[in-house]
Design a protein around this motif. Sequence first.
Motif, PDB file in Angstrom:
ATOM      1  N   ARG A 162     -53.269 -15.187  -2.038  1.00 40.18           N
ATOM      2  CA  ARG A 162     -53.425 -16.483  -2.696  1.00 40.18           C
ATOM      3  C   ARG A 162     -53.938 -16.294  -4.127  1.00 40.18           C
ATOM      4  O   ARG A 162     -53.596 -17.074  -5.020  1.00 40.18           O
ATOM      5  CB  ARG A 162     -54.392 -17.359  -1.886  1.00 40.18           C
ATOM      6  N   MET A 165     -50.877 -15.619  -6.056  1.00 46.11           N
ATOM      7  CA  MET A 165     -50.043 -16.814  -6.169  1.00 46.11           C
ATOM      8  C   MET A 165     -50.609 -17.800  -7.190  1.00 46.11           C
ATOM      9  O   MET A 165     -49.851 -18.453  -7.919  1.00 46.11           O
ATOM     10  CB  MET A 165     -49.894 -17.470  -4.800  1.00 46.11           C
ATOM     11  N   ASP A 166     -51.928 -17.912  -7.230  1.00 47.59           N
ATOM     12  CA  ASP A 166     -52.545 -18.808  -8.213  1.00 47.59           C
ATOM     13  C   ASP A 166     -52.397 -18.276  -9.638  1.00 47.59           C
ATOM     14  O   ASP A 166     -52.307 -19.059 -10.590  1.00 47.59           O
ATOM     15  CB  ASP A 166     -54.041 -18.984  -7.914  1.00 47.59           C
ATOM     16  N   ASP A 169     -47.031 -17.485 -11.974  1.00 48.74           N
ATOM     17  CA  ASP A 169     -46.118 -18.616 -11.809  1.00 48.74           C
ATOM     18  C   ASP A 169     -44.713 -18.115 -11.469  1.00 48.74           C
ATOM     19  O   ASP A 169     -44.072 -17.455 -12.285  1.00 48.74           O
ATOM     20  CB  ASP A 169     -46.096 -19.451 -13.088  1.00 48.74           C
ATOM     21  N   GLN A 192     -46.666 -22.107   2.676  1.00 53.13           N
ATOM     22  CA  GLN A 192     -47.571 -21.827   1.557  1.00 53.13           C
ATOM     23  C   GLN A 192     -46.789 -21.575   0.272  1.00 53.13           C
ATOM     24  O   GLN A 192     -47.137 -22.086  -0.793  1.00 53.13           O
ATOM     25  CB  GLN A 192     -48.439 -20.611   1.871  1.00 53.13           C
ATOM     26  N   LYS A 195     -45.105 -24.795  -0.993  1.00 54.45           N
ATOM     27  CA  LYS A 195     -46.091 -25.704  -1.589  1.00 54.45           C
ATOM     28  C   LYS A 195     -46.593 -25.187  -2.932  1.00 54.45           C
ATOM     29  O   LYS A 195     -46.773 -25.954  -3.882  1.00 54.45           O
ATOM     30  CB  LYS A 195     -47.266 -25.884  -0.624  1.00 54.45           C
ATOM     31  N   GLN A 196     -46.815 -23.870  -3.022  1.00 56.90           N
ATOM     32  CA  GLN A 196     -47.335 -23.277  -4.250  1.00 56.90           C
ATOM     33  C   GLN A 196     -46.329 -23.347  -5.391  1.00 56.90           C
ATOM     34  O   GLN A 196     -46.710 -23.544  -6.556  1.00 56.90           O
ATOM     35  CB  GLN A 196     -47.706 -21.814  -3.995  1.00 56.90           C
ATOM     36  N   TYR A 197     -45.036 -23.185  -5.057  1.00 58.14           N
ATOM     37  CA  TYR A 197     -43.994 -23.130  -6.082  1.00 58.14           C
ATOM     38  C   TYR A 197     -42.924 -24.192  -5.810  1.00 58.14           C
ATOM     39  O   TYR A 197     -41.814 -23.877  -5.361  1.00 58.14           O
ATOM     40  CB  TYR A 197     -43.359 -21.741  -6.111  1.00 58.14           C
TER      41      TYR A 197
END
Length: 229
Positions: A162, A165-166, A169, A192, A195-197
């Motif tokens: 994570r 991922m944060d 981009d 995950q 949702k993240q991308y």
Amino acid sequence: MVRKELQVMRKRIVVFVIAIVAVVAVLVGYNVFQRTQSKDSARISQVSRTNQGKSKQRPKKNGKVLIVYFSRKKGVSDGPLKIGHTKVVADFIQQRTGADEYEIKAANPYPKSFKATADRAQQEQTDDARPKIKNKLPNVKKYDTVFLGAPVWWSEYPMIVRTFMDAVDLNGKNVVPFTTHKGSGMGSAQNQVEKQYPDANVLEGIGIEGEQAENSQKEVDQWLSKIGY
């Protein structure tokens, strides 16, 4: 007189029979037409649904590929290992795609024992922590596709993934999740990533049971072929 009446009656019967046959023919023809139209519509609808499903399962463009993974040789239930399970799967993907690889390494190494690692992983998840990554993050601008892999810890990606991922981009790219596990499949990794991308083309991922990783090359190749690699 009687003969004429019989002839007239016969003509009427013939005309009536012809009319009945014509009506039946029209009805049969109409039913056949309707069934044909219905089948054609169903077939077109099915093709449309299939194409819509495939549109999210094919890479937008099949250019340069990067494999990002987090893998452990120690602190695993069947370890210590010569090569971590996730690393094994990452290498199979690399052999197929010719991708570059980037390994996520923890600035604060995880414990050598399985229980201590599991306890720390659970606490990090509870705290919604973002453990620091030791090595420099990759420049992903030159890549069209990024595979993102890790073991499943407490039903999801480890929190150190994570962190990645944060920080990085991947919107606008093909992003492909993969995991190794002890029976949980992909856990929530697919969700995950999606949702993240939200602006990435997230392809269908795969979960490989850790202890079967070394024997999973055929399965991995079949999956890669399915998603267009």
